[in-house]
Write a protein that holds these residues in place. Structure first.
Motif, mmCIF file in Angstrom:
data_model
loop_
_atom_site.group_PDB
_atom_site.id
_atom_site.type_symbol
_atom_site.label_atom_id
_atom_site.label_comp_id
_atom_site.label_asym_id
_atom_site.label_seq_id
_atom_site.Cartn_x
_atom_site.Cartn_y
_atom_site.Cartn_z
ATOM 1 N N THR A 147 0.795 -1.225 0.000
ATOM 2 C CA THR A 147 0.000 0.000 0.000
ATOM 3 C C THR A 147 0.829 1.276 0.000
ATOM 4 N N ASP A 148 2.165 1.158 0.059
ATOM 5 C CA ASP A 148 3.051 2.324 0.031
ATOM 6 C C ASP A 148 2.864 3.203 1.259
ATOM 7 N N ALA A 149 2.384 2.636 2.359
ATOM 8 C CA ALA A 149 2.115 3.427 3.557
ATOM 9 C C ALA A 149 3.220 3.246 4.588
ATOM 10 N N SER A 150 3.673 4.355 5.181
ATOM 11 C CA SER A 150 4.602 4.272 6.310
ATOM 12 C C SER A 150 3.819 3.855 7.548
ATOM 13 N N ILE A 151 4.312 2.850 8.257
ATOM 14 C CA ILE A 151 3.618 2.326 9.428
ATOM 15 C C ILE A 151 4.624 2.129 10.561
ATOM 16 N N GLY A 152 4.125 1.734 11.719
ATOM 17 C CA GLY A 152 4.999 1.395 12.828
ATOM 18 C C GLY A 152 5.203 2.538 13.812
ATOM 19 N N THR A 180 -13.344 0.902 8.650
ATOM 20 C CA THR A 180 -12.488 -0.247 8.937
ATOM 21 C C THR A 180 -11.403 -0.433 7.881
ATOM 22 N N THR A 181 -10.363 -1.175 8.271
ATOM 23 C CA THR A 181 -9.242 -1.470 7.377
ATOM 24 C C THR A 181 -8.694 -2.850 7.726
ATOM 25 N N PRO A 182 -8.039 -3.557 6.797
ATOM 26 C CA PRO A 182 -7.607 -4.924 7.078
ATOM 27 C C PRO A 182 -6.397 -5.053 7.994
ATOM 28 N N ASP A 183 -5.544 -4.041 8.067
ATOM 29 C CA ASP A 183 -4.246 -4.163 8.709
ATOM 30 C C ASP A 183 -4.197 -3.401 10.031
ATOM 31 N N MET A 184 -3.752 -4.057 11.101
ATOM 32 C CA MET A 184 -3.736 -3.430 12.425
ATOM 33 C C MET A 184 -2.817 -2.218 12.489
ATOM 34 N N GLU A 185 -1.642 -2.311 11.854
ATOM 35 C CA GLU A 185 -0.699 -1.193 11.927
ATOM 36 C C GLU A 185 -1.186 0.006 11.126
ATOM 37 N N GLU A 186 -1.768 -0.239 9.949
ATOM 38 C CA GLU A 186 -2.338 0.874 9.187
ATOM 39 C C GLU A 186 -3.530 1.463 9.925
ATOM 40 N N GLY A 187 -4.292 0.598 10.593
ATOM 41 C CA GLY A 187 -5.414 1.082 11.389
ATOM 42 C C GLY A 187 -4.954 2.028 12.478
ATOM 43 N N ALA A 188 -3.838 1.710 13.115
ATOM 44 C CA ALA A 188 -3.288 2.568 14.164
ATOM 45 C C ALA A 188 -2.850 3.916 13.601
ATOM 46 N N ILE A 189 -2.263 3.910 12.411
ATOM 47 C CA ILE A 189 -1.842 5.154 11.764
ATOM 48 C C ILE A 189 -3.053 6.033 11.455
ATOM 49 N N LYS A 190 -4.083 5.439 10.857
ATOM 50 C CA LYS A 190 -5.279 6.205 10.504
ATOM 51 C C LYS A 190 -5.952 6.766 11.762
ATOM 52 N N ARG A 191 -5.953 5.989 12.830
ATOM 53 C CA ARG A 191 -6.558 6.437 14.092
ATOM 54 C C ARG A 191 -5.782 7.629 14.664
ATOM 55 N N ALA A 192 -4.461 7.562 14.577
ATOM 56 C CA ALA A 192 -3.626 8.662 15.072
ATOM 57 C C ALA A 192 -3.860 9.941 14.270
ATOM 58 N N ILE A 193 -4.029 9.790 12.974
ATOM 59 C CA ILE A 193 -4.294 10.957 12.126
ATOM 60 C C ILE A 193 -5.628 11.593 12.521
#
Length: 247
Positions: A147-152, A180-193
């Motif tokens: 997805t080209d997304a920075s995560i972690g 909702t989104t499939p990936d826990m780490e991307e979910g955390a990023i979106k929640r932080a935003i």
């Protein structure tokens, strides 16, 4: 056309577009509405699709996720309309966040304002923005290849130190209660935003409506939804929970 041939055509349409209306299937198959309904009922009983009001949609697992390359060729017209509407909401001197994703990527075609600052967690978004001479801040961290997304942790730490006037996010699923989104780490990023933006918009074409993925990002009331208006039944229900901007 034989029943087996009709059912194969239906599955091809559903698998290609994720969701298909009863009306369009009647036109494609050149048969009666009652016949198409029976075919859809049989395919649902065979666990090959899911019936929804006015049509059918593909089955998917909670953690299913396509790559950006796979997503980029789907629903392009709708995504461009959504992206264009999103850009129209941006004002001079705002700091905005543009999420990694194919619909948010289309925003960049319409974004030509050097009086804004864009923060993004996508390398490709950042490259395009810099080439357009738009002030750009890129979020670091581990890059998720599909997805080209920075995560972690690094990405989360950086986002936590910033504030945004507006944020524009992509989502895999918009059900009647949650984004909702499939990936826990991307979910955390979106929640932080979401937590660091004064106003957040979720960009989701109609194929995402009624879908549920593994990770709950936020209740619907936490963000406005920009979508195309082909799922009127679902949109009416979503409007009871949040602001919906139709294109």
């Amino acid at each position: 056309m034989l029943k087996s041939e009709r059912k194969q055509v239906i599955l091809e349409e559903v698998n290609r577009d994720q969701i298909v209306s009863l009306e369009s299937l009647v036109q494609i198959l050149q048969t009666s509405e009652s016949t198409v309904r029976r075919d859809l009922d049989e395919l649902e009983s065979e666990h090959k699709l899911r019936r929804v009001h006015g049509g059918a949609q593909s089955l998917h697992s909670l953690q299913e996720e396509e790559s950006n390359q796979e997503k980029s060729i789907k629903n392009i017209r709708s995504k461009k309309l959504i992206a264009s509407r999103a850009v129209s909401l941006i004002q001079d001197y705002e700091v905005i966040f543009v999420d990694a994703g194919t619909t948010t990527e289309l925003m960049l075609q319409f974004l030509n304002n050097p009086k804004i600052t864009v923060v993004t967690n996508s390398i490709h978004h950042a490259t395009t923005l810099v080439e357009k001479n738009i002030p750009t801040v890129i979020i670091g961290g581990l890059v998720k290849r599909s997805t080209d997304a920075s995560i972690g942790g690094v990405a989360l730490n950086q986002i936590g130190q910033l504030n945004f006037d507006k944020a524009f996010l992509g989502m895999n699923g918009v059900d009647q209660d949650f984004f909702t989104t499939p990936d826990m780490e991307e979910g955390a990023i979106k929640r932080a935003i979401l937590e660091n933006a004064q106003k957040t918009y979720v960009l989701a074409d109609s194929s995402k409506l009624g879908q549920t993925s593994f990770v709950k990002v936020a209740p619907l009331k936490r963000a406005s939804l920009i979508t195309n208006g082909s799922r009127l039944d679902l949109i009416a229900k979503l409007k009871e929970k949040t602001e919906v901007i139709e294109v």
